[in-house]
Write a protein that holds these residues in place. Sequence first.
Motif, short mmCIF file in Angstrom:
data_model
loop_
_atom_site.label_atom_id
_atom_site.label_comp_id
_atom_site.label_asym_id
_atom_site.label_seq_id
_atom_site.Cartn_x
_atom_site.Cartn_y
_atom_site.Cartn_z
N LEU A 168 0.89 -1.16 0.01
CA LEU A 168 -0.13 0.10 0.05
C LEU A 168 0.76 1.12 0.02
N MET A 169 0.63 2.18 -0.80
CA MET A 169 1.37 3.40 -0.97
C MET A 169 0.67 4.57 -1.09
N SER A 170 1.06 5.72 -0.21
CA SER A 170 0.53 6.84 0.03
C SER A 170 1.49 7.83 -0.31
N PHE A 171 1.19 9.15 -0.96
CA PHE A 171 1.90 10.02 -1.15
C PHE A 171 1.39 11.33 -1.03
N VAL A 172 1.95 12.37 -0.36
CA VAL A 172 1.34 13.71 -0.02
C VAL A 172 2.62 14.62 -0.72
N ILE A 173 2.20 15.35 -1.70
CA ILE A 173 2.94 16.16 -2.11
C ILE A 173 2.65 17.65 -2.31
N GLU A 174 3.55 18.28 -1.69
CA GLU A 174 3.25 20.03 -1.85
C GLU A 174 2.95 20.56 -3.05
N GLU A 175 2.16 21.39 -3.39
CA GLU A 175 1.86 21.93 -4.68
C GLU A 175 3.03 22.65 -5.36
N ALA A 176 3.70 23.22 -4.48
CA ALA A 176 5.18 24.01 -5.15
C ALA A 176 6.17 22.76 -5.92
N VAL A 177 6.04 21.72 -5.31
CA VAL A 177 6.59 20.64 -6.25
C VAL A 177 6.27 20.23 -7.40
N LEU A 178 4.91 20.30 -7.46
CA LEU A 178 4.55 20.11 -8.98
C LEU A 178 4.41 21.35 -9.91
N ARG A 179 4.78 22.19 -9.23
CA ARG A 179 4.87 23.51 -10.10
C ARG A 179 6.39 23.98 -10.40
N ARG A 180 7.29 23.18 -9.97
CA ARG A 180 8.73 23.61 -9.91
C ARG A 180 9.14 22.75 -11.18
N GLN A 207 -1.83 12.42 -3.00
CA GLN A 207 -2.55 13.71 -2.56
C GLN A 207 -1.87 14.71 -2.76
N VAL A 208 -2.45 16.03 -2.95
CA VAL A 208 -1.51 17.36 -3.11
C VAL A 208 -1.98 18.12 -1.97
N MET A 209 -0.80 18.81 -1.44
CA MET A 209 -0.94 19.88 -0.23
C MET A 209 -1.00 21.16 -1.02
N PRO A 210 -2.04 21.94 -1.05
CA PRO A 210 -2.04 23.15 -1.57
C PRO A 210 -1.33 24.25 -0.99
N THR A 211 -0.64 25.09 -1.71
CA THR A 211 0.27 26.24 -0.80
C THR A 211 -0.86 27.16 -0.20
N ASP A 212 -1.99 27.31 -0.52
CA ASP A 212 -2.94 28.24 0.11
C ASP A 212 -3.39 27.61 1.35
N ARG A 213 -3.17 26.46 1.82
CA ARG A 213 -3.72 25.87 3.05
C ARG A 213 -3.17 26.70 4.35
N GLU A 214 -3.98 27.18 5.14
CA GLU A 214 -3.66 27.83 6.45
C GLU A 214 -3.26 26.86 7.41
N ASP A 215 -3.04 25.61 7.33
CA ASP A 215 -2.54 24.64 8.21
C ASP A 215 -1.73 23.61 7.88
N ILE A 276 -3.94 18.05 -10.61
CA ILE A 276 -2.94 17.63 -11.48
C ILE A 276 -3.21 18.08 -12.98
N GLU A 277 -4.47 17.51 -13.34
CA GLU A 277 -5.06 17.49 -14.87
C GLU A 277 -5.01 19.20 -14.98
N LYS A 278 -5.25 19.93 -13.82
CA LYS A 278 -5.71 21.28 -14.29
C LYS A 278 -4.32 22.22 -14.56
N LEU A 279 -3.16 21.37 -13.70
CA LEU A 279 -1.99 21.92 -13.98
C LEU A 279 -1.59 21.97 -15.43
N LEU A 280 -1.73 20.45 -15.78
CA LEU A 280 -1.35 19.85 -17.05
C LEU A 280 -1.99 20.95 -18.30
#
Length: 283
Positions: A168-180, A207-215, A276-280
């Motif tokens: 079982l594999m889970s990834f949480v990736i910061e949005e900035a990583v996907l935009r760099r 899962q993506v961690m959006p940059t605009d999250r306050e927490d 991610i589709e939106k980023l593409l």
Amino acid sequence: MTVRDEEAGQPQQRPEDDPGTGVVTAFGRQLKLLRTRAGLERAEFGRRLGYSADTVASIEQGRRIPQARFIERADEVLGAGGVLTALKEEVGKAQYPAYFRDAARLEAKATALNLYAVYAVPGLLQTEDYARAVFQMQRPLLPDEVIEQRLDARLARQQVFSRRPAPLMSFVIEEAVLRRPLGGRKVMRETLEQILLTAQLRHVEVQVMPTDREDNAALGGPFTLIDTDKGQRIAYAEVQDDSRLYTEAAKVRELEARYGILRSQALTPSESSAFIEKLLGEP
């Protein structure tokens, strides 16, 4: 132990300080001895294995780490009776920076993996071109042969996706990583496409961690939780110049709690795929 981020390909220690180079050198000497005894020139030996004479020379001189398929074929062609394949596991470990070898071994046999990525796309999700770009931009510069060795090792880690039973594999990736756009826009686009495809596997959640999250529960940096085949959970943490494995229960529980909160704060897997589709689709 002071090291640096493996996923971003940062330097760890001088090659001469790495004990793994001793195994590679010993293998090369043994290979040359067996080849010479068999009366084969490098060119002929390489032809039988499907490799160039230059590649054979690099391996014999300990300048290149042979892949498992080379070792197996060499043992067969030279009639070594397992002398070379007996070294396969130790030689394989030498593909990785010294500090990452234990983590790589645990990762390959893990029943579950949970990764939080802050700086770069996790190595398990990187395309070949993305990974090569990461290694090429390292400073001080890595020799070309080392880049190819590290690249082969990183891509080989991705065999974990096709393992059975599947972990079982889970990834949480910061949005900035996907935009760099490391490696350029085209390379980053291909990487995003690969992440989307991987996220479709039944045993994988991205899962993506959006940059605009306050927490954000894990501002201390990236880490990985590894469930071993022996039923133990181990944490691998990276914070700037310090990377290490944690086995003590208190530290592991602390990172478990952080990861659980991170997942609740991040976009859901379906929302993340849509993101991610939106980023593409962005220019």
